[in-house]
Write a protein that holds these residues in place. Structure first.
Motif, short mmCIF file in Angstrom:
data_model
loop_
_atom_site.label_atom_id
_atom_site.label_comp_id
_atom_site.label_asym_id
_atom_site.label_seq_id
_atom_site.Cartn_x
_atom_site.Cartn_y
_atom_site.Cartn_z
N ARG A 57 26.22 -21.29 -3.68
CA ARG A 57 25.84 -20.01 -4.24
C ARG A 57 25.13 -19.14 -3.22
O ARG A 57 25.30 -17.94 -3.16
CB ARG A 57 24.92 -20.30 -5.42
N VAL A 228 26.57 -15.55 -3.19
CA VAL A 228 27.96 -15.21 -2.89
C VAL A 228 28.89 -15.86 -3.89
O VAL A 228 28.61 -16.91 -4.45
CB VAL A 228 28.38 -15.66 -1.47
N SER A 229 30.01 -15.20 -4.10
CA SER A 229 31.04 -15.76 -4.97
C SER A 229 31.94 -16.66 -4.14
O SER A 229 31.84 -16.71 -2.92
CB SER A 229 31.86 -14.64 -5.57
N ALA A 230 32.84 -17.36 -4.85
CA ALA A 230 33.74 -18.27 -4.15
C ALA A 230 34.55 -17.53 -3.11
O ALA A 230 34.91 -18.07 -2.07
CB ALA A 230 34.67 -18.96 -5.15
N ARG A 233 32.28 -12.97 -1.52
CA ARG A 233 31.75 -11.64 -1.82
C ARG A 233 30.28 -11.77 -2.17
O ARG A 233 29.88 -12.65 -2.94
CB ARG A 233 32.54 -11.08 -3.00
N VAL A 235 27.17 -11.10 -4.16
CA VAL A 235 26.99 -10.64 -5.53
C VAL A 235 25.65 -9.94 -5.68
O VAL A 235 25.55 -8.87 -6.25
CB VAL A 235 27.11 -11.81 -6.51
#
Lengths: 631, 381
Positions: A57, A228-230, A233, A235
Motif C-alpha cells: 500500500r 499507491v494502488s496496484a 497510481r 491515491v
C-alpha cells in the motif's frame, strides 16, 4: 428381470438418507479444511500478511528538489528548470526492447536519433532505472500514450524537471552542463556521505559551474509517503518531507559583456578572460568555439557527440582554462617590472638596438630589420622591442625571472571556481629537472633564458593566468583569486552567502615602478602597437600586444600569407581600462590570429567600449590588416 | 373484500416459498450485498446492475417454485437435448472470447449453453433414475455416466474447466444419491487422492518447463503449478493468488472494517467483484465474516438436503440432493481457490459474486427446491 435387483422403497429411502448424511459430512469436512486454512492465514500468519499489505500500500516516493538557478550579475537567468513529460522505459521490465520501441513509435514520434541515444544510455546505466526514450512530449502525445498504456508494461510517462540553458551556446564553457549520474558521480556522492540528499536524483553537474557548485545547486531530496494502488497510481499522500531546493548561483559575469566578447570573435577560435581588478570577479570568460549545453542534459546523441569530438576546432575544450599558450610579447611589461623591482634596469636606461642580439654564437633577431635604434624602457614596451628583452633576460637570469613571474600566478592554477584548470609552464631550471628524464635534457642552458625574455621558449600560460596577472598589475599588485560566483542565495530564506573578494597576495612592488609600466602600456594603445585598435577611444586604456610563435622560423622572414592558417601564430593582447582606475582587465587570445594587434586588440576594444561606454559593436571585430609593426 | 383479494394474490405468489430456505437465502443475499457494495465502490454502475440481477433472479425463483415437480420432469429430456445441441453448436460455430469458445450467437442474443447444463444435467439424470427406479441395473449407471460425460466433455473442451467441474459434480451427486455402489466409488476417490498427493509431492518436477501433462492444456497446467508455488510467477498468474492471500491474511480475526480493505480499494485484488469477492469479505470482515458465510452455506445445504430427505418422489429426492450439493461444490471450489488451496478455476462464489447468469441459475435451483418442498404431498406414490 433376472439381472435386476428388486428394491424395496422403504429400504431404498433409508439408504438414500444415509447417503445424505454422508454428503453433509463431506460438506462439513471440506468447509472445515477451508476454515483451517483461514485460521492459518488470518490468525497465525496474520502479522506477516498485514505487513505485506502495508508494503503493498505504501510507497516512499522521493521528491527531487529544484536545482538552483544560475544568474548573471544583472539577474539574467543562464540556467533554469522546466517541467516536461518524458516517455521512459525500464529495461528490466520489458521483455523485448526493440519491438516495444517499434510499437511505441506507432503512437509517438521516435527518431533514429532518440533510439541511438537510448542505446547509449542503456549501455551506461543499470537495468532497473527507467531511461528516457523521448523527452518533451506534447500534451497530445501524452494523451495518446496514456490511452494505450496497458499495452506497454515497463513504459511510463513521467513529469520531470529539465535543465535548460536559455542562451544555448552563449557562455557554455563557464556554465558547463549537467548529465545523468554515472558511477563516478555516485562514488563522489558516497565519499561525501550525501546519498540521502541524492535519492531519486538522476542528474549531476558534469562541467563548468554546474560541476563545481553541484552540491550547492542540487538541494536535498524530499520524501512523500504515498498510498499507491496496484497499478502504481498514487491515491493519497500519508506524510511528506518537503525537498530543500538548491541555492541560486549569482555570478560576477555580465552576460551582455560575454555576448559582446563572443560575437567579437566571429568564427575565429580563441579565448577572452575579463576580470574586475578590484575584486577578482570574472566579468566574461569566453572560449570559442562553443557548444550547446542543452544537448548534454539527457545524454547527447552520438551524432552531435561525434561532431563535437572530431572537430579540429575542439569546441569542447575550454581554452580559457585548459589551453596554455606562449604569452609572446605580453610577457614584456612583467619582465620590465621585474627588472625595475630587482634593480637591473632604470626606466631611463637605454640600449642601442641593431636588430639582433648575439649570445653564445647564436643570433636572436628582432622582428624589425635594422632595429629600433636607441630604446629605453618606455619605448621597449610601446614598440615591443625584442632586443631589449633578450639582453634583459640574460642580465636577470632565469631564476630571478621565474621567481618574479611566479608572484603573479603564472605557471600555477589561479584557483578559479571551475574545475580542471591547467597549470601551464613557468620555465625554470627546477621545472626542467622535474619535467625531463634524461640528464642532458634536464640541464638548463643559458641560451634558453634569452627567448624566455620575449615570452617564447618554454613559456606557456592559460588565458586566465594572463588575465589574472594583468588584473594584479592593474590593481597595483594586490592579487585576488579569480572567481565567477558572486554569492549563493538560499531560495527559502533569501539569505546570501557571498564569495568574499579577499586578496590572496599583496606583491612587494614599488608604486613608482608600477606607474612606469602602466604608463608604457598606455603608450601602447595611444601611440604604439595597438594604436590603431584604440583610435578615438573615449577612455584611456593600457595594453600590450603579443604574438605566440607556433613555427620556428630561424632567421627567416615571417610572411604570414605563406603559412597555412592553422600554422599562423596566435595573437594575444592584455589590457586594462580606464588606466587610472581600472574597472576591467583582460587577456585576449586568438588562435592562429597572426599579430596580436591585428586580431586580438580589436576584440579588447569592443569589450572595453561596451563595458565602459555601453556601446554595442556591429558584428565581429574587424581584423586590422595594416597593423604590421606589432609583435 | 379487497383485503382478502390482496391476501389471496399474496398467498398464491409467496405461499410457494419455503420460509426457512427463504430466510437463509435472503440472509446470504443481504450479506453479499454489503460485500458487493464495497467491491464495486470504484464502479458504482455495477451496483445498480446487481440490484437488477437480484430482481430477475428472485423473479425466476418465484416462477420456478410454482412449477410442480411432475412438470419439471417432463422438461428434463427436452432441456437436456436442447442444451446438448447448443453445446455442439458452440463447438462448431461459437464465438471465441478470451481464448475460449463459450458463447453461441443466435442472431438476436448471445447465450452460454454450458450455464443451463448446470440445471439441465441433474434434471435429466434425476428423471432417468426416476424412470428406472423400479429395477436399477448396472447398465443404467453406465447410461447415466454417458449422459453426464457427454456435456462435461464438450464444456471442458471449450475450454471452461470451472463450469465443467460444476456440471460434473452436479451429475456425480445425482448418481451417488441414486445408489452407485461404494465398490465403484472407493477406487475413484483413492486414485484422485493419490493424484493430488503426487502432484503436491512431485510438484517441482512435474511443473518443470517442457513437461506435458496428457489431456491438460498448458494454461491449466500453469494454474495448478502456480498454486503449488505462486512465487514462480509473481506478476502473472501468481499475482491473483498472492494478492488474494495477502488480502485474506491481512484481514485477521475481525477484519479491517467495511470499505476499509486496502487490498480491495487499492485494486490489488483482481476480479474482486466476481470470482475473488471472498478475498474482499475476508479482508474487511476477517475470520468472523468467513465463519458467518460458511455457517450460512451449511444451513442452506442442510435445509436443501432436508427437503431432499422428505421428498416423496425419487426424481425430487435426487434433484433436491444434487442441487444442495451443487451449492456446496460452488462454495468450496471458490473458497478453496481464493484461500489458495485449490487452483484458480473460474467459479464464482454462490449468491455472493456479482454476475447475473450465475445468480439466476442459483435462484432457479432455489425455486426447484421450494417447489419440491411444497408439492411433496401432491406427488402420487
Amino acid at each position: 428381470m433376472s439381472a435386476a435387483e428388486f428394491r424395496a422403497p422403504e429400504q431404498e429411502i433409508q439408504r438414500f438418507r444415509a447417503r445424505l448424511v454422508l454428503a453433509v459430512a463431506l460438506a462439513v469436512l471440506m468447509f472445515g479444511a477451508v476454515m483451517v486454512r483461514l485460521v492459518w492465514l488470518q490468525v497465525l500468519q496474520h502479522d506477516y500478511y498485514r505487513t505485506r499489505a502495508e508494503d503493498n500500500r505504501i510507497s516512499l516516493a522521493p521528491i527531487v528538489p529544484n536545482r538552483g538557478l544560475i544568474l548573471d550579475r544583472n539577474g539574467l537567468v543562464l540556467a533554469r528548470n522546466f517541467s516536461a513529460y518524458t516517455l521512459e522505459i525500464t529495461p528490466s521490465k520489458v521483455a523485448d526492447l526493440e519491438s516495444t520501441i517499434d510499437d511505441l513509435s506507432g503512437l509517438i514520434e521516435i527518431q533514429p536519433r532518440d533510439r541511438k541515444r537510448f542505446r547509449k544510455l542503456l549501455d551506461e546505466s543499470k537495468n532497473f532505472e527507467s531511461l528516457p526514450i523521448r523527452t518533451r512530449l506534447s500534451d497530445e502525445e501524452v494523451a495518446r500514450f496514456v490511452a494505450q498504456r496497458f499495452r506497454f508494461p515497463g513504459v511510463e510517462v513521467k513529469a520531470r524537471l529539465f535543465r535548460q540553458y536559455p542562451y544555448g551556446e552563449l557562455a557554455s564553457h563557464l556554465l558547463g552542463y549537467i548529465g545523468r549520474i554515472n558511477d563516478r558521480d555516485l562514488d563522489n556522492i558516497e565519499e561525501k556521505g550525501l546519498e540521502d540528499k541524492y535519492q531519486g536524483s538522476i542528474y549531476f553537474g558534469k562541467a563548468g559551474l554546474e560541476q563545481r557548485y553541484e552540491f550547492d545547486l542540487h538541494g536535498q531530496t524530499g520524501f512523500e509517503e504515498v498510498e499507491v494502488s496496484a497499478g502504481g497510481r498514487a491515491v493519497r499522500v500519508l506524510s511528506r518531507t518537503p525537498p530543500v531546493p538548491g541555492n541560486n548561483l549569482h555570478l560576477t559575469v555580465d552576460l551582455k559583456l560575454q555576448q559582446v566578447a563572443e560575437q567579437a570573435f566571429g568564427n575565429r577560435r580563441g579565448a577572452v578572460v575579463a576580470i574586475e581588478p578590484s575584486t577578482g570577479g570574472v566579468l566574461a570568460l569566453v572560449s570559442k568555439p562553443t557548444f550547446d549545453p542543452n544537448l548534454f542534459v539527457d545524454g547527447i546523441d552520438p551524432q552531435h557527440w561525434d561532431a563535437y569530438n572530431n572537430s579540429p576546432d575542439h569546441p569542447l575544450v575550454n581554452r580559457a582554462l585548459n589551453a596554455a599558450y606562449p604569452p609572446g610579447s605580453t610577457f614584456k611589461p612583467f619582465m620590465a617590472l621585474g627588472a625595475l623591482t630587482i634593480g637591473k634596469r632604470t626606466p631611463a636606461q637605454s640600449i642601442s638596438d641593431p636588430g639582433f642580439f648575439e649570445f653564445g654564437g647564436h643570433t636572436f633577431r628582432d622582428d624589425k630589420k635594422g632595429g629600433h635604434g636607441s630604446v629605453d624602457m618606455y619605448r621597449s614596451i610601446v614598440a615591443s622591442c625584442d632586443t631589449y628583452y633578450y639582453r634583459l633576460a640574460s642580465d636577470m637570469g632565469i631564476d630571478a625571472i621565474a621567481s618574479f613571474m611566479g608572484q603573479f600566478g603564472l605557471g600555477a592554477r589561479t584557483g578559479v571556481d571551475i574545475d580542471g584548470e591547467s597549470i601551464g609552464i613557468l620555465p625554470s631550471p627546477e621545472w626542467k629537472r622535474k619535467r625531463f628524464r634524461r640528464p642532458e635534457q634536464q640541464k638548463w642552458y643559458a641560451g634558453e633564458t634569452i627567448s624566455i625574455g620575449i615570452g617564447q621558449g618554454y613559456n606557456a600560460y592559460t588565458p586566465i593566468q594572463l588575465a589574472s596577472a594583468v588584473a594584479t598589475l592593474a590593481n597595483d599588485g594586490v592579487r585576488f583569486r579569480p572567481h565567477l560566483v558572486s554569492y549563493l542565495e538560499n531560495v527559502t530564506t533569501g539569505e546570501r552567502r557571498p564569495i568574499e573578494p579577499q586578496p590572496i597576495a599583496r606583491l612587494a612592488l614599488k608604486q613608482d615602478n608600477i606607474d612606469v609600466i602602466k604608463h608604457a602600456m598606455v603608450g601602447v594603445n595611444k601611440e604604439g602597437t595597438a594604436m590603431r585598435a584604440f583610435l578615438g577611444a573615449e577612455y584611456v586604456s593600457a595594453g600590450k600586444t603579443g604574438t605566440a610563435q607556433l613555427f620556428s622560423l630561424k632567421g627567416a622572414d615571417y610572411k604570414e600569407g605563406h603559412v597555412k592558417e592553422r600554422l599562423r601564430d596566435h595573437a594575444l593582447f592584455i589590457a586594462f581600462a580606464p588606466a587610472d582606475k581600472p574597472k576591467i582587465a583582460l587577456a585576449v587570445l586568438v588562435e592562429n590570429g597572426g599579430f596580436g594587434a591585428q586580431a586580438a586588440a580589436p576584440i579588447a576594444r569592443q569589450v572595453f567600449d561596451y563595458w565602459l561606454l555601453g556601446k554595442l559593436p556591429q558584428g565581429a571585430a574587424a581584423e586590422d590588416n595594416d597593423a604590421s609593426d606589432s609583435n | 373484500m379487497q383485503a382478502t383479494a390482496i391476501k389471496q394474490v399474496l398467498r398464491s405468489t409467496f405461499g410457494v416459498l419455503d420460509p426457512p430456505l427463504m430466510a437463509i437465502a435472503l440472509a446470504l443475499l443481504a450479506y453479499a450485498l454489503v460485500v458487493v457494495i464495497s467491491a464495486t465502490a470504484d464502479f458504482p454502475s455495477r451496483l445498480n446492475q446487481h440490484f437488477a440481477n437480484l430482481a430477475v433472479a428472485l423473479g425466476a425463483m418465484l416462477v420456478v417454485a410454482r412449477v410442480p415437480p411432475q412438470r419439471l420432469m417432463t422438461l428434463a429430456l427436452p432441456a437436456y437435448l436442447v442444451g446438448l445441441a447448443l453445446l455442439v453448436g458452440v463447438a462448431v460455430a461459437g464465438d471465441v472470447s478470451k481464448g475460449a469458445r463459450r458463447w453461441l450467437n443466435l442472431g438476436f442474443m448471445r447465450i452460454q449453453p454450458s450455464e443451463m447444463m448446470k440445471i439441465a444435467v441433474p434434471l435429466m439424470l434425476a428423471w432417468y433414475f426416476h424412470k428406472h427406479e423400479a429395477v436399477l441395473r448396472a447398465r443404467d449407471f453406465l447410461v447415466a455416466g454417458l449422459i453426464l460425460l457427454l456435456p462435461v466433455a464438450l464444456i471442458a473442451k471449450q475450454p471452461d474447466l470451472g463450469t465443467a467441474i460444476l456440471v460434473l459434480a452436479a451429475g456425480v451427486f445425482v448418481i451417488f444419491f441414486a445408489g452407485l455402489s461404494y465398490k465403484l466409488i472407493m477406487p475413484v476417490l483413492l486414485a484422485a487422492a493419490l493424484g493430488v498427493g503426487a502432484l503436491v509431492y512431485y510438484g517441482d518436477h512435474l511443473c518443470a518447463d517442457g513437461v506435458a501433462w496428457p489431456g491438460i492444456k498448458e494454461y491449466q497446467k500453469h494454474r495448478v503449478c502456480t498454486l503449488l508455488d505462486p512465487s514462480t510467477d509473481p506478476l502473472g498468474k501468481g499475482f491473483h493468488i498472492i494478492q488474494s492471500t495477502i488480502a485474506v491474511g491481512s484481514g485477521g480475526i475481525m477484519g479491517k472494517g467495511w470499505m476499509k480493505g486496502t487490498q480491495t480499494h487499492l485494486e490489488f485484488i483482481p476480479e474482486r467483484h466476481t470470482d475473488f469477492i471472498f478475498a474482499v469479505m475476508a479482508e474487511e470482515f476477517g475470520l468472523a465474516g468467513a465463519i458467518l458465510l460458511v455457517l450460512l452455506y451449511l444451513a442452506l445445504i442442510a435445509r436443501g438436503l432436508m427437503i431432499a430427505a422428505q421428498a416423496t418422489m425419487q426424481f425430487s429426492r435426487l434433484l433436491a440432493g444434487s442441487i444442495s450439493m451443487i451449492y456446496f461444490t460452488y462454495a468450496f471450489v471458490n473458497l478453496g481457490m481464493v484461500s489458495g488451496i485449490l487452483p484458480v478455476v473460474g467459479v464464482p462464489l454462490p449468491f455472493v459474486s456479482y454476475g447475473g447468469t450465475a445468480l439466476v441459475t442459483l435462484c432457479i435451483g432455489l425455486g426447484i427446491l421450494m417447489s419440491i418442498r411444497k408439492h411433496r404431498r401432491l406427488a402420487p406414490d
